[in-house]
Design an enzyme around this catalytic site. Structure first.
Site, PDB file in Angstrom:
ATOM      1  N   LYS A   1       0.863  -1.181   0.000  1.00 32.65           N
ATOM      2  CA  LYS A   1       0.000   0.000   0.000  1.00 32.65           C
ATOM      3  C   LYS A   1       0.896   1.226   0.000  1.00 32.65           C
ATOM      4  O   LYS A   1       1.739   1.403   0.875  1.00 32.65           O
ATOM      5  CB  LYS A   1      -0.900   0.009   1.230  1.00 32.65           C
TER       6      LYS A   1
ATOM      7  N   GLU B   1       7.450  -6.767   0.858  1.00 37.14           N
ATOM      8  CA  GLU B   1       6.285  -6.634   1.747  1.00 37.14           C
ATOM      9  C   GLU B   1       5.276  -7.764   1.514  1.00 37.14           C
ATOM     10  O   GLU B   1       4.736  -8.326   2.461  1.00 37.14           O
ATOM     11  CB  GLU B   1       5.579  -5.286   1.498  1.00 37.14           C
TER      12      GLU B   1
ATOM     13  N   LYS C   1      -2.239  -1.409  -3.881  1.00 39.08           N
ATOM     14  CA  LYS C   1      -3.067  -0.201  -3.807  1.00 39.08           C
ATOM     15  C   LYS C   1      -2.201   1.036  -3.881  1.00 39.08           C
ATOM     16  O   LYS C   1      -1.203   1.073  -3.164  1.00 39.08           O
ATOM     17  CB  LYS C   1      -3.819  -0.254  -2.474  1.00 39.08           C
TER      18      LYS C   1
ATOM     19  N   TYR D   1     -15.048   1.038  -6.908  1.00 38.06           N
ATOM     20  CA  TYR D   1     -16.320   1.737  -6.694  1.00 38.06           C
ATOM     21  C   TYR D   1     -17.235   1.582  -7.901  1.00 38.06           C
ATOM     22  O   TYR D   1     -18.416   1.894  -7.832  1.00 38.06           O
ATOM     23  CB  TYR D   1     -16.054   3.224  -6.392  1.00 38.06           C
TER      24      TYR D   1
END
Ligand code: PBG
Length: 335
Positions: free
Chosen positions: A204, A244, A259, A324
Site C-alpha cells: 500500500k 512486503e 493499492k 467503486y
C-alpha cells in the site's frame, strides 16, 4: 472486397485475426466478469440514512438497512464480496481508537446484519484505525506524531478479532504496520477462527489518490495536510513491494492487495509473476473520481471506459479488483 496489390507483402498480418468478430472473440486473452469484483461501501449509523460523497459522484454513505438492500442487489449481479468502511462521528474518535474493537460498534453490527440477511455475500472488513483516531492516522501516535508500530498492532489484533467474532469472512489490514499479519493470524487461530481469511494490503503506497476516500470517511479534516509516509510505501519503489508481499504471505495472509490500482499495474504484474498468490488491486477513490469527472464533462465515454479500466487489471494479472465501479460494471457485464 478484394483489392489486388502486387507486393511486397507484409511477412505477418496481425490484423487478420482482428478482421472478424468471431476471431476476435476466439483469441481474446482476458475476460472481466462480475465474479472479479469487490464492492467497497461506506456504512453510517441510523436507518434510512443515505449521504452523497461530493468528491465521489455515485457513491453514497448508507445506514445498515440500506446497505442490506445494496448487498442483495450486488449479490443478484454476481458480485462475490463487499468491503466495508465505517463512517463514525467525532464522538467515536479518540487517541487510543478504542471504538475500533467495540463488540457492538457500527462495523461489528453491520457485519452481523449483512451475514444474516445475505449470507452468501462475502464480507471483507478494513483493519486500520484511521476512522477511529482523532488525528486520522492509521495507528496510535507518540508525542511527535509518529505511529507506534507494536502498540498499534495490539489494537489492530483486537479490531480484527472483534470483526471475526461478528462474522466477517475476510479481515483486510490496510494499516501497513510491521508484523501485524502474523499477530492477527496467531490470535485468529488461537480463538478458533481458523477459516477467517486475511487479505493483506501488503503493498500500500503513500498515495495522493486517496483524497476522496478521506472525505468519504470524514478523516480529511482530522489529518489536515499530514501524510502517511512513515508507514505506507514510497511510490518510487517496487522491490519493496515484493518484499512486503512475501512477508505478509509468510506471516499467514491468504491474499494480497496492491493499492492504488491503475498507476501501479506494473507492481500487480511483478507480484503475480514473482509470488503466484491470489493478488487483488484497489482502484482507489482518486482513480474513480478522475473517471467520473471526465464522464461528467463528456470527455470520456462512461460505459466503455469503465470496463476498459477494469479489464486492464485482469491483463496485468490481478485475480480481482476492488472498485467503486463494481455495481455499474456488473450491470454492464450482465446487460
Ligand atoms: C485507510 C484506508 C484508506 C483507503 C482505504 N483504507 C486511506 C488511507 O490510507 O489514507 C483509501 C481507499 C481509497 O482511496 O479508495 N486505512
Amino acid at each position: 472486397m478484394s483489392v489486388s496489390h502486387r507486393g511486397p507483402f507484409p511477412a505477418s498480418r496481425p490484423r487478420r485475426l482482428r478482421s472478424k468478430a468471431f476471431a476476435r472473440a476466439l483469441v481474446s486473452e482476458n475476460r472481466l466478469s462480475p465474479a472479479d469484483l469487490i464492492y467497497p461501501v461506506f456504512v453510517l449509523e441510523g436507518s434510512g440514512e443515505c449521504e452523497a460523497v461530493p468528491s465521489m459522484p455515485g457513491v453514497e454513505r448508507l445506514s445498515i438497512d440500506l446497505l442490506i438492500a445494496k448487498a442483495r442487489e450486488a449479490q443478484g449481479l454476481g458480485i462475490p464480496a463487499f468491503a466495508l468502511f465505517p463512517v463514525v462521528g467525532q464522538n467515536q474518535k479518540s487517541l487510543d481508537a478504542a471504538a475500533a474493537y467495540a463488540p457492538d460498534g457500527l462495523v461489528q453490527r453491520a457485519i452481523a446484519e449483512l451475514k444474516s440477511a445475505v449470507p452468501e455475500l462475502g464480507v471483507i472488513t478494513d483493519i486500520a484505525l484511521d476512522p477511529y483516531t482523532t488525528h486520522g492516522q492509521d495507528g496510535i501516535i507518540d508525542e511527535a506524531g509518529y505511529v507506534i508500530n507494536d502498540v498499534t498492532t495490539d489494537t489492530l489484533v483486537r479490531q480484527a478479532l472483534s470483526h471475526a467474532e461478528a462474522g466477517a469472512d475476510v479481515v483486510a489490514p490496510s494499516d501497513m504496520m510491521d508484523g501485524r499479519i502474523g499477530a492477527i493470524r496467531d490470535t485468529l487461530e488461537r480463538e478458533g477462527h481458523i477459516n477467517t481469511m486475511i487479505l493483506a494490503y501488503a503493498a500500500k503506497y503513500a498515495s495522493s489518490y486517496y483524497g476522496p476516500f478521506r472525505d468519504a470517511v470524514g478523516s480529511s479534516e482530522n489529518i489536515k495536510g499530514g501524510d502517511k509516509k512513515t508507514y505506507q510505501m514510497d511510490p518510487a519503489n517496487s522491490d519493496e513491494a515484493v518484499h512486503e508481499c512475501a512477508l505478509d504471505i509468510a506471516e499467514g495472509a491468504d491474499m494480497i492487495m496492491i493499492k492504488p490500482g491503475m498507476p501501479y499495474l506494473d507492481v500487480v504484474r511483478r507480484i503475480k509473476e514473482t509470488l503466484q498468490v491470489p493478488t487483488f488491486a484497489y482502484q482507489v477513490s482518486g482513480e474513480y473520481a478522475m473517471h467520473q469527472a471526465a464522464f461528467a464533462n463528456g470527455w470520456l465515454e462512461r460505459d466503455a471506459v469503465t470496463l476498459e479500466s477494469l479489464l486492464a487489471f485482469k491483463r496485468a494479472g490481478a485475480d480481482g479488483v476492488l472498485t467503486y465501479f463494481a455495481l455499474d460494471a456488473a450491470r454492464l457485464l450482465q446487460g
